[in-house]
Design a protein around this motif. Structure first.
Motif, PDB file in Angstrom:
ATOM      1  N   ILE A 138      13.059   0.413  10.891  1.00  0.00           N
ATOM      2  CA  ILE A 138      12.786   1.815  10.609  1.00  0.00           C
ATOM      3  C   ILE A 138      11.394   2.106  11.144  1.00  0.00           C
ATOM      4  CG2 ILE A 138      14.364   2.061   8.655  1.00  0.00           C
ATOM      5  CD1 ILE A 138      12.050   1.599   6.763  1.00  0.00           C
ATOM      6  N   HIS A 139      11.092   3.375  11.315  1.00  0.00           N
ATOM      7  CA  HIS A 139       9.852   3.753  11.975  1.00  0.00           C
ATOM      8  C   HIS A 139       9.144   4.849  11.210  1.00  0.00           C
ATOM      9  CE1 HIS A 139       7.797   6.559  14.794  1.00  0.00           C
ATOM     10  NE2 HIS A 139       7.225   5.444  15.179  1.00  0.00           N
ATOM     11  N   SER A 140       7.830   4.768  11.167  1.00  0.00           N
ATOM     12  CA  SER A 140       7.012   5.856  10.664  1.00  0.00           C
ATOM     13  C   SER A 140       5.590   5.629  11.146  1.00  0.00           C
ATOM     14  CB  SER A 140       7.014   5.914   9.138  1.00  0.00           C
ATOM     15  OG  SER A 140       6.205   7.002   8.710  1.00  0.00           O
ATOM     16  N   GLU A 141       4.881   6.700  11.379  1.00  0.00           N
ATOM     17  CA  GLU A 141       3.444   6.611  11.612  1.00  0.00           C
ATOM     18  C   GLU A 141       2.706   7.476  10.601  1.00  0.00           C
ATOM     19  OE1 GLU A 141       1.986   8.626  15.299  1.00  0.00           O
ATOM     20  OE2 GLU A 141       4.122   8.902  15.658  1.00  0.00           O
ATOM     21  N   ASN A 142       3.466   8.032   9.654  1.00  0.00           N
ATOM     22  CA  ASN A 142       2.903   8.810   8.558  1.00  0.00           C
ATOM     23  C   ASN A 142       2.435   7.827   7.483  1.00  0.00           C
ATOM     24  OD1 ASN A 142       3.163   9.970   5.785  1.00  0.00           O
ATOM     25  ND2 ASN A 142       3.483  11.842   6.946  1.00  0.00           N
ATOM     26  N   VAL A 143       1.145   7.813   7.213  1.00  0.00           N
ATOM     27  CA  VAL A 143       0.566   6.794   6.331  1.00  0.00           C
ATOM     28  C   VAL A 143       1.161   6.846   4.925  1.00  0.00           C
ATOM     29  CG1 VAL A 143      -1.558   5.841   5.370  1.00  0.00           C
ATOM     30  CG2 VAL A 143      -1.557   6.791   7.681  1.00  0.00           C
ATOM     31  N   GLU A 144       1.299   8.031   4.364  1.00  0.00           N
ATOM     32  CA  GLU A 144       1.894   8.151   3.018  1.00  0.00           C
ATOM     33  C   GLU A 144       3.315   7.585   3.007  1.00  0.00           C
ATOM     34  OE1 GLU A 144       0.453   8.943   0.244  1.00  0.00           O
ATOM     35  OE2 GLU A 144      -1.432   9.678   1.059  1.00  0.00           O
ATOM     36  N   GLU A 145       4.085   7.875   4.054  1.00  0.00           N
ATOM     37  CA  GLU A 145       5.448   7.359   4.151  1.00  0.00           C
ATOM     38  C   GLU A 145       5.445   5.839   4.317  1.00  0.00           C
ATOM     39  OE1 GLU A 145       9.453   8.986   6.127  1.00  0.00           O
ATOM     40  OE2 GLU A 145       7.869   8.574   7.582  1.00  0.00           O
ATOM     41  N   VAL A 146       4.531   5.316   5.111  1.00  0.00           N
ATOM     42  CA  VAL A 146       4.416   3.868   5.288  1.00  0.00           C
ATOM     43  C   VAL A 146       4.150   3.204   3.938  1.00  0.00           C
ATOM     44  CG1 VAL A 146       2.951   2.039   6.250  1.00  0.00           C
ATOM     45  CG2 VAL A 146       3.690   3.939   7.704  1.00  0.00           C
ATOM     46  N   LEU A 147       3.199   3.726   3.194  1.00  0.00           N
ATOM     47  CA  LEU A 147       2.881   3.156   1.877  1.00  0.00           C
ATOM     48  C   LEU A 147       4.087   3.221   0.944  1.00  0.00           C
ATOM     49  CD1 LEU A 147      -0.706   4.659   1.405  1.00  0.00           C
ATOM     50  CD2 LEU A 147      -0.114   2.318   2.095  1.00  0.00           C
ATOM     51  N   GLN A 148       4.799   4.337   0.975  1.00  0.00           N
ATOM     52  CA  GLN A 148       5.982   4.498   0.131  1.00  0.00           C
ATOM     53  C   GLN A 148       7.078   3.506   0.522  1.00  0.00           C
ATOM     54  OE1 GLN A 148       7.785   8.375   0.479  1.00  0.00           O
ATOM     55  NE2 GLN A 148       9.349   7.934  -1.028  1.00  0.00           N
ATOM     56  N   ILE A 149       7.330   3.352   1.811  1.00  0.00           N
ATOM     57  CA  ILE A 149       8.367   2.423   2.278  1.00  0.00           C
ATOM     58  C   ILE A 149       8.025   1.001   1.865  1.00  0.00           C
ATOM     59  CG2 ILE A 149       9.375   1.367   4.343  1.00  0.00           C
ATOM     60  CD1 ILE A 149       9.132   4.213   5.660  1.00  0.00           C
ATOM     61  N   VAL A 150       6.777   0.603   2.067  1.00  0.00           N
ATOM     62  CA  VAL A 150       6.364  -0.760   1.718  1.00  0.00           C
ATOM     63  C   VAL A 150       6.481  -0.983   0.210  1.00  0.00           C
ATOM     64  CG1 VAL A 150       4.443  -2.384   1.711  1.00  0.00           C
ATOM     65  CG2 VAL A 150       4.909  -1.032   3.764  1.00  0.00           C
ATOM     66  N   ARG A 151       6.033  -0.020  -0.576  1.00  0.00           N
ATOM     67  CA  ARG A 151       6.124  -0.154  -2.045  1.00  0.00           C
ATOM     68  C   ARG A 151       7.573  -0.219  -2.534  1.00  0.00           C
ATOM     69  NH1 ARG A 151       1.466   4.083  -2.483  1.00  0.00           N
ATOM     70  NH2 ARG A 151      -0.317   2.687  -2.576  1.00  0.00           N
ATOM     71  N   SER A 152       8.492   0.373  -1.789  1.00  0.00           N
ATOM     72  CA  SER A 152       9.903   0.398  -2.204  1.00  0.00           C
ATOM     73  C   SER A 152      10.567  -0.968  -2.090  1.00  0.00           C
ATOM     74  CB  SER A 152      10.685   1.403  -1.353  1.00  0.00           C
ATOM     75  OG  SER A 152      10.934   0.870  -0.050  1.00  0.00           O
ATOM     76  N   GLY A 153       9.963  -1.874  -1.325  1.00  0.00           N
ATOM     77  CA  GLY A 153      10.536  -3.205  -1.177  1.00  0.00           C
ATOM     78  C   GLY A 153      11.681  -3.278  -0.190  1.00  0.00           C
ATOM     79  N   GLN A 154      11.877  -2.237   0.606  1.00  0.00           N
ATOM     80  CA  GLN A 154      13.028  -2.224   1.515  1.00  0.00           C
ATOM     81  C   GLN A 154      12.785  -2.896   2.862  1.00  0.00           C
ATOM     82  OE1 GLN A 154      14.300   1.815   2.333  1.00  0.00           O
ATOM     83  NE2 GLN A 154      12.237   2.508   2.720  1.00  0.00           N
ATOM     84  N   VAL A 155      11.545  -3.381   3.124  1.00  0.00           N
ATOM     85  CA  VAL A 155      11.272  -4.048   4.391  1.00  0.00           C
ATOM     86  C   VAL A 155      10.727  -5.451   4.161  1.00  0.00           C
ATOM     87  CG1 VAL A 155      10.909  -1.895   5.660  1.00  0.00           C
ATOM     88  CG2 VAL A 155       8.949  -3.020   4.611  1.00  0.00           C
ATOM     89  N   ALA A 156      10.981  -6.326   5.156  1.00  0.00           N
ATOM     90  CA  ALA A 156      10.549  -7.717   5.054  1.00  0.00           C
ATOM     91  C   ALA A 156       9.218  -7.969   5.739  1.00  0.00           C
ATOM     92  CB  ALA A 156      11.610  -8.636   5.669  1.00  0.00           C
ATOM     93  N   VAL A 157       8.858  -7.093   6.666  1.00  0.00           N
ATOM     94  CA  VAL A 157       7.612  -7.230   7.417  1.00  0.00           C
ATOM     95  C   VAL A 157       7.276  -5.884   8.047  1.00  0.00           C
ATOM     96  CG1 VAL A 157       8.670  -7.950   9.599  1.00  0.00           C
ATOM     97  CG2 VAL A 157       6.375  -8.742   9.063  1.00  0.00           C
ATOM     98  N   VAL A 158       5.982  -5.693   8.332  1.00  0.00           N
ATOM     99  CA  VAL A 158       5.518  -4.483   9.009  1.00  0.00           C
ATOM    100  C   VAL A 158       4.960  -4.877  10.363  1.00  0.00           C
ATOM    101  CG1 VAL A 158       3.899  -2.536   8.959  1.00  0.00           C
ATOM    102  CG2 VAL A 158       4.904  -3.374   6.819  1.00  0.00           C
ATOM    103  N   LEU A 159       5.447  -4.219  11.425  1.00  0.00           N
ATOM    104  CA  LEU A 159       4.836  -4.329  12.748  1.00  0.00           C
ATOM    105  C   LEU A 159       3.903  -3.144  12.878  1.00  0.00           C
ATOM    106  CD1 LEU A 159       7.773  -5.255  15.151  1.00  0.00           C
ATOM    107  CD2 LEU A 159       6.086  -6.757  14.108  1.00  0.00           C
ATOM    108  N   MET A 160       2.610  -3.402  12.983  1.00  0.00           N
ATOM    109  CA  MET A 160       1.596  -2.359  12.905  1.00  0.00           C
ATOM    110  C   MET A 160       0.866  -2.212  14.235  1.00  0.00           C
ATOM    111  SD  MET A 160      -0.020  -0.209  10.824  1.00  0.00           S
ATOM    112  CE  MET A 160       0.428  -0.796   9.173  1.00  0.00           C
ATOM    113  N   ASP A 161       1.053  -1.078  14.891  1.00  0.00           N
ATOM    114  CA  ASP A 161       0.280  -0.776  16.088  1.00  0.00           C
ATOM    115  C   ASP A 161      -1.180  -0.597  15.668  1.00  0.00           C
ATOM    116  OD1 ASP A 161      -0.538  -0.044  18.640  1.00  0.00           O
ATOM    117  OD2 ASP A 161       0.285   1.970  18.526  1.00  0.00           O
TER     118      ASP A 161
END
Length: 135
Positions: free
Chosen positions: A30-53
């Protein structure tokens, strides 16, 4: 299936990452560059890793422009998200950048762009996930 969050401001890079992750690794993304959305996605536990530009042109947090280093610092400073692996992905591949970026951000890995070795790219991501999942 394992899901990767890609924080990337270039739509072409996002499409390439998405295809490589799926075709070479069987990984959803999944993709986002919106910081609030990134924080929300990570807090939700739905991803195993973040690839961060590292260099983000369009990302803002609390009224300030932020890059991938700053977003990674936010993730690593929050006890709720600190343990999720973050891999920096950047075209800034000069001598010393890897060490400096990892130290400044607290990230768990570093991959230089452009991604030429797709199999190695996916393997590095899977290794970080496996290391994170092992006791």
């Amino acid at each position: 299936m394992t899901t990767i969050l890609v924080v990337e401001d270039d739509p072409i890079n996002w499409m390439v990452f998405q295809k490589v992750l799926k075709r070479r690794g069987g990984l959803d993304s999944i993709h986002s560059e919106n910081v609030e959305e990134v924080l929300q996605i990570v807090r939700s536990g739905q991803v195993a890793v973040v690839l961060m530009d590292v260099s983000l042109k369009n990302s803002h947090y609390q009224g300030e422009s932020v890059d991938g280093i700053r977003i990674t610092q936010l993730l690593k400073a929050d006890p709720e998200t600190a343990k999720l692996p973050v891999i920096l992905v950047t075209a800034n591949a000069m001598v010393g950048d890897r060490e400096a970026f990892l130290k400044a951000s607290g990230a768990d890995g570093y991959i230089a762009k452009p991604i030429l070795d797709h199999v190695g790219f996916v393997q590095q991501i899977k290794t970080v996930i496996a290391d994170h999942d092992s006791p």
